[in-house]
Design a protein around this motif. Sequence first.
Motif, short mmCIF file in Angstrom:
data_model
loop_
_atom_site.label_atom_id
_atom_site.label_comp_id
_atom_site.label_asym_id
_atom_site.label_seq_id
_atom_site.Cartn_x
_atom_site.Cartn_y
_atom_site.Cartn_z
N ALA A 346 0.86 -1.19 0.00
CA ALA A 346 0.00 0.00 0.00
C ALA A 346 0.89 1.23 0.00
O ALA A 346 1.65 1.46 0.94
N PHE A 347 0.80 2.03 -1.06
CA PHE A 347 1.70 3.16 -1.26
C PHE A 347 1.09 4.49 -0.84
O PHE A 347 1.79 5.50 -0.80
N ASP A 348 -0.23 4.53 -0.59
CA ASP A 348 -0.86 5.76 -0.11
C ASP A 348 -2.09 5.39 0.72
O ASP A 348 -2.39 4.21 0.93
N GLU A 349 -2.79 6.39 1.21
CA GLU A 349 -3.93 6.14 2.11
C GLU A 349 -5.03 5.35 1.42
O GLU A 349 -5.65 4.47 2.03
N SER A 350 -5.29 5.64 0.15
CA SER A 350 -6.36 4.94 -0.57
C SER A 350 -6.05 3.46 -0.70
O SER A 350 -6.90 2.59 -0.47
N GLU A 351 -4.79 3.17 -1.07
CA GLU A 351 -4.40 1.76 -1.23
C GLU A 351 -4.38 1.05 0.11
O GLU A 351 -4.74 -0.12 0.22
N ALA A 352 -3.96 1.75 1.16
CA ALA A 352 -3.96 1.16 2.50
C ALA A 352 -5.38 0.81 2.92
O ALA A 352 -5.62 -0.24 3.55
N PHE A 353 -6.33 1.67 2.59
CA PHE A 353 -7.73 1.40 2.91
C PHE A 353 -8.20 0.14 2.20
O PHE A 353 -8.82 -0.75 2.80
N LEU A 354 -7.91 0.02 0.89
CA LEU A 354 -8.32 -1.18 0.14
C LEU A 354 -7.68 -2.43 0.73
O LEU A 354 -8.34 -3.47 0.88
N MET A 355 -6.38 -2.35 1.05
CA MET A 355 -5.67 -3.52 1.56
C MET A 355 -6.23 -3.97 2.91
O MET A 355 -6.54 -5.16 3.10
N GLN A 405 -2.41 11.35 14.70
CA GLN A 405 -2.89 12.07 13.53
C GLN A 405 -3.40 11.14 12.42
O GLN A 405 -3.64 11.58 11.31
N ALA A 406 -3.53 9.85 12.72
CA ALA A 406 -3.95 8.89 11.70
C ALA A 406 -5.42 9.10 11.33
O ALA A 406 -6.23 9.58 12.12
N ILE A 407 -5.75 8.70 10.09
CA ILE A 407 -7.15 8.73 9.65
C ILE A 407 -7.93 7.70 10.45
O ILE A 407 -7.53 6.53 10.53
N PRO A 408 -9.03 8.08 11.08
CA PRO A 408 -9.77 7.15 11.95
C PRO A 408 -10.13 5.84 11.27
O PRO A 408 -10.05 4.78 11.90
N ALA A 409 -10.55 5.90 9.99
CA ALA A 409 -10.95 4.67 9.32
C ALA A 409 -9.78 3.70 9.19
O ALA A 409 -9.93 2.48 9.38
N LEU A 410 -8.58 4.22 8.88
CA LEU A 410 -7.40 3.36 8.77
C LEU A 410 -7.03 2.79 10.13
O LEU A 410 -6.68 1.61 10.25
N TYR A 411 -7.09 3.63 11.14
CA TYR A 411 -6.73 3.17 12.49
C TYR A 411 -7.66 2.03 12.93
O TYR A 411 -7.20 1.02 13.46
N ASP A 412 -8.95 2.17 12.71
CA ASP A 412 -9.90 1.14 13.13
C ASP A 412 -9.64 -0.18 12.40
O ASP A 412 -9.70 -1.26 13.00
N PHE A 414 -6.76 -1.19 11.01
CA PHE A 414 -5.49 -1.77 11.43
C PHE A 414 -5.61 -2.38 12.83
O PHE A 414 -5.09 -3.47 13.09
N LYS A 415 -6.29 -1.69 13.71
CA LYS A 415 -6.43 -2.20 15.08
C LYS A 415 -7.21 -3.51 15.10
O LYS A 415 -6.87 -4.45 15.84
N LYS A 416 -8.25 -3.61 14.28
CA LYS A 416 -9.04 -4.85 14.23
C LYS A 416 -8.18 -6.00 13.72
O LYS A 416 -8.20 -7.10 14.28
N LEU A 417 -7.41 -5.74 12.67
CA LEU A 417 -6.52 -6.77 12.13
C LEU A 417 -5.44 -7.14 13.16
O LEU A 417 -5.12 -8.31 13.37
N HIS A 418 -4.92 -6.13 13.84
CA HIS A 418 -3.84 -6.27 14.79
C HIS A 418 -4.28 -7.05 16.03
O HIS A 418 -3.53 -7.88 16.56
N ASP A 419 -5.51 -6.82 16.47
CA ASP A 419 -5.96 -7.37 17.76
C ASP A 419 -6.79 -8.64 17.63
O ASP A 419 -6.72 -9.51 18.52
N ASP A 420 -7.58 -8.77 16.55
CA ASP A 420 -8.65 -9.77 16.53
C ASP A 420 -8.40 -10.99 15.65
O ASP A 420 -9.14 -11.97 15.77
N HIS A 421 -7.43 -10.95 14.77
CA HIS A 421 -7.36 -12.01 13.74
C HIS A 421 -6.13 -12.89 13.86
O HIS A 421 -5.55 -13.31 12.86
N ARG A 422 -5.73 -13.19 15.09
CA ARG A 422 -4.63 -14.13 15.30
C ARG A 422 -5.04 -15.53 14.88
O ARG A 422 -4.25 -16.27 14.26
N ASP A 423 -6.27 -15.93 15.21
CA ASP A 423 -6.76 -17.28 14.91
C ASP A 423 -6.64 -17.62 13.42
O ASP A 423 -6.03 -18.63 13.06
#
Length: 718
Positions: A346-355, A405-412, A414-423
């Motif tokens: 992901a090279f920018d915010e839009s691509e990070a959102f899609l990823m 200063q992160a975009i709230p949508a990206l933060y949410d 990333f945090k969900k992936l970071h915290d919830d998807h170990r299984d």
Amino acid sequence: MSAAAPIYQLDFRGHHSISHGALNSALTTVSAAVVAHLCLQTGFATGLQVALSMLSTTVIGLMMIFLWGTVGKTATGGKVAYKSAVLIGSCVWSALVAMATWTTETVLQYGGVLIMATVVMGFVAWLAKPLEDQAPESPDVLAELEQAARNDLGAEWQLRLQRLLRCEGIEIENIENFKHRSKDGLLVGYTVEVRLPSGGAGWKSVASKTQDMSNDLDLGIGCDVSVRMGDTRRAALIDVTILNILCEDAPYPKELERRSIYDPILLGVSRRNVPSGPILRERNLGIYGQGGSGKSNAGRVLMAGLMQCTDTLICTVDMTGLRLSYPMVDGYLKGTVSQPGVWWTAFDESEAFLMLRALNRGALARNNHYNELKREHNDDKMPCSEQYPQFIVVADEIKYIAGNQAIPALYDLFKKLHDDHRDPGFRAASLALRGTNEIVRQDIQVQQHAVAVLKAQSKSEYRWAFGTGIGDIEPSDAPYPGCAQMRMDSAEDIRPYHIFRIKPEQLEEIVVATAGWRPTVDEITLLAMNGRDINGEPFDDLEEGELDCVDGRWDRLRTFLGVGSSAAPATSSKPGKAGKADSLDTIMEKLQSQTAELIETAYDAANVDIDRQVSEFDVDTTLAEIFKDFPNPPKVQEATQEETDHYGLIYQIVCDAGKDGIKASQILAKLEERGMTMDRTTVYKWVNTMSNRQYKGKIEWRPNREGSSNGKWYQVEE
């Protein structure tokens, strides 16, 4: 080993002082002369026999000395020469004395010569002593402490611990050198095994005195004392580093190995010089360090290790000009590598959102559809493998997605992936400039089970990253680039660490060498990431650009880098409904139509039978014609004549190995016999590259056993 009970051992390695060595030589000479003279006096031998006996003794003695000094590697060249001279002189002197008539005059004469020879040889040995001390000892000699030195060291530690802990009855059970040595073969340190008496003291009592022990030993910078628990709570293992290896560069290993996400990802070496790293199947990793500390290098070392995992795919969030990811994708975009080092970047915010949206969809799909797979493996988490790979998201400069200063949508996301998807097999590794809430929010940090902090700006950053109980860690404890404080797991202690140094050229070679090791994404996960259900129908809650976003990821990257046009422009992260037209069905319909038209034209143009027509059908030309109207038609890789010759040679070597197959080291040896010199990494690169060109499907790599990272190349049986 109790220090109070010395164990005496015979020393057959000649570790004597100069005077003792010369005196022993003199006594040996006198003994030989007396025996020879008695033989002559009693008539058991003639002078010639004594001389021949002395000559044979000299030859045998010289052979033993040189065998001892060269094969056994227990003596320097100076010692070998000195002992040889002593032996030759002793035997010649003994022969002369034995054949002479023993009178008072001859005894005084030859005795004086013996004394002079002893003095001269002792003086020569004394002159050679400084050179001998400078000569590096063999690693075999250094493999174990001398028993006497071991006893003395044990006695010192017994007194030290009794003094610091104010406790009697402490026993030193053993002292062992560290297994790994410095690159110069020098001893890095040793481990003291301690048994404490009953009465309340335990291994943590010893651990509380590490700083006092370091001061008592007067250790230099980069050296320290650390304590671990032994087999029981009253047993302590004290690791003492006496050589600072953190000041040395730790080059990334040249040897590549097929690994798994269940194996440690080797990031560097501990203070004991042991290669180590965290296991990231269920752990998130955080790497922190200010500019110039080696943080970016640490990120590349991480990805070099992950690329060797045959059950792992790397996704990168790299919104600072692809500073971290570019070496992983450059060869693929140029058409020189069959697979990129990363699966998505992901090279920018839009691509990070899609990823991040796609990865979260994939994780949910796995949770919903792979319960049977868990039951099959009797596991409460989805077993990752080449068929169901783990996804690791490596986020460079995480402040853009997890800082204040992160975009709230990206933060949410990333945090969900970071915290919830170990299984279902989704984890993250984050790189940040500093350990503060401004850069990384604390609720992200607390889920980072493995943490490496390179040079920080203050002690508070160590406390932020590791929590309380960091002891006396200071920024000055990382005096060189690559030095770090490392915790492999939240339950482990913090240890000094040195990150491997990887150069750009080596990283590019690893991308090429491991290109054939990349797993493919399982169908259910890929469909969900593309915004489709298990039947291929689009989801109803997609946002703009999300439908088939995985398929278009490289076109969007080419557009961003300006190396080609894109099938679709980079999208915005603003919410909106996705269109469902002009997708995979439209493209497939066009391909089928053009293919049928081309085949029909080819058959009409040639009046030949159908079998011959099929065998001579030009696939490359047909593909180029089919894709001519597309923005980025696939390129047919061409090999130079030199490369073709090399491929043919390697292919023939594999064929000659027959059913037994051949390892990389054996291929390397065969090439060297033919005058071609290359390292093992290059061999992997050649074999993997040729597998993707004209020899594709003719040779293959097979592991020695299921799950093994070692194996051989075989010719595919037709």
